[in-house]
Scaffold this motif. Structure first.
Motif, mmCIF file in Angstrom:
data_model
loop_
_atom_site.group_PDB
_atom_site.id
_atom_site.type_symbol
_atom_site.label_atom_id
_atom_site.label_comp_id
_atom_site.label_asym_id
_atom_site.label_seq_id
_atom_site.Cartn_x
_atom_site.Cartn_y
_atom_site.Cartn_z
ATOM 1 N N ARG A 62 0.840 -1.208 0.000
ATOM 2 C CA ARG A 62 0.000 0.000 0.000
ATOM 3 C C ARG A 62 0.871 1.253 0.000
ATOM 4 O O ARG A 62 1.909 1.288 0.647
ATOM 5 C CB ARG A 62 -0.931 0.000 1.205
ATOM 6 N N ASP A 63 0.418 2.276 -0.705
ATOM 7 C CA ASP A 63 1.183 3.522 -0.737
ATOM 8 C C ASP A 63 1.028 4.321 0.550
ATOM 9 O O ASP A 63 1.760 5.279 0.774
ATOM 10 C CB ASP A 63 0.819 4.373 -1.961
ATOM 11 N N THR A 97 -10.686 3.922 -5.796
ATOM 12 C CA THR A 97 -9.583 4.716 -6.345
ATOM 13 C C THR A 97 -8.646 3.909 -7.241
ATOM 14 O O THR A 97 -7.955 4.468 -8.078
ATOM 15 C CB THR A 97 -8.738 5.340 -5.222
ATOM 16 N N ARG A 99 -6.171 2.151 -5.892
ATOM 17 C CA ARG A 99 -4.923 2.013 -5.136
ATOM 18 C C ARG A 99 -4.760 0.612 -4.546
ATOM 19 O O ARG A 99 -3.647 0.064 -4.535
ATOM 20 C CB ARG A 99 -4.856 3.084 -4.054
ATOM 21 N N ARG A 102 -3.737 -1.697 -7.418
ATOM 22 C CA ARG A 102 -2.328 -1.515 -7.756
ATOM 23 C C ARG A 102 -1.439 -2.249 -6.763
ATOM 24 O O ARG A 102 -0.498 -2.948 -7.136
ATOM 25 C CB ARG A 102 -1.961 -0.018 -7.782
ATOM 26 N N GLU A 129 -8.238 7.099 -9.096
ATOM 27 C CA GLU A 129 -7.029 7.911 -9.035
ATOM 28 C C GLU A 129 -5.932 7.322 -9.907
ATOM 29 O O GLU A 129 -4.910 7.957 -10.138
ATOM 30 C CB GLU A 129 -6.543 8.013 -7.585
ATOM 31 N N LEU A 130 -6.134 6.092 -10.350
ATOM 32 C CA LEU A 130 -5.165 5.378 -11.182
ATOM 33 C C LEU A 130 -5.887 4.816 -12.407
ATOM 34 O O LEU A 130 -7.092 4.567 -12.352
ATOM 35 C CB LEU A 130 -4.520 4.233 -10.392
#
Length: 170
Positions: A62-63, A97, A99, A102, A129-130
């Motif tokens: 996770r970012d 999003t 995320r 990803r 968002e991606l």
């Protein structure tokens, strides 16, 4: 609380039909922890697929890992098959999003390079968002950014793990 009403069981039936169309030879279902894992488990059984489904966690990739840390209750990734060269069908409950997706793809590649990765979701709520889009979604809904949509699995033995949704305000 929101007035949004979604029939999770009807959407699950649509998801099962969509997943069946996406299946390829040597394809493995991998559910994203936790709602996606519940869906993958039930799809594996209902579609009478050979072998076992996998479960994958986004926790290590996770970012926001640095700010949130590791969730002590998070299950770990379990992939009871070889990832290398295999077609992977990722299953998730709610796509927002992108995320989490990803992070899960990064986790998946830690286990090998799949032949392909396809995403199917129960609900796509937009707000990406991606550049991640599902190959199949049973529903698309619009929610405010402060709302959270969660899949709930019944723990009542008489319900046989029936699904419903919970909408909460953050």
């Amino acid at each position: 609380m929101s007035t949004l009403h979604l029939d999770a069981e009807a959407l699950y039936a649509d998801l099962a039909r969509g997943v069946q169309r996406l299946l390829q030879p040597d394809c493995a279902l991998v559910g994203i922890w936790s709602g996606g894992a519940w869906l993958a488990e039930r799809l594996q059984q209902d579609l009478k697929l050979p072998g076992q489904h996998g479960v994958i966690s986004s926790a290590l990739h996770r970012d926001d890992f640095g700010s949130k840390g590791m969730n002590a209750s998070a299950d770990h990734t379990k992939l009871p098959f070889e990832v290398e060269g295999r077609h992977i069908l990722l299953i998730d409950d709610v796509l927002y999003t992108g995320r989490t997706t990803r992070a899960v793809i990064n986790e998946l590649f830690d286990f090998g390079r799949p032949a392909s990765v396809t995403l199917a979701v129960l609900v796509d709520r937009g707000g990406r968002e991606l550049p991640i889009e599902p190959a199949f979604s049973a529903a698309r809904v619009a929610l405010a950014p402060h709302q959270r949509l969660s899949l709930v699995k019944s723990q009542d033995p008489g319900d046989h793990g029936r699904f419903s949704f919970d909408v909460k305000e953050d």
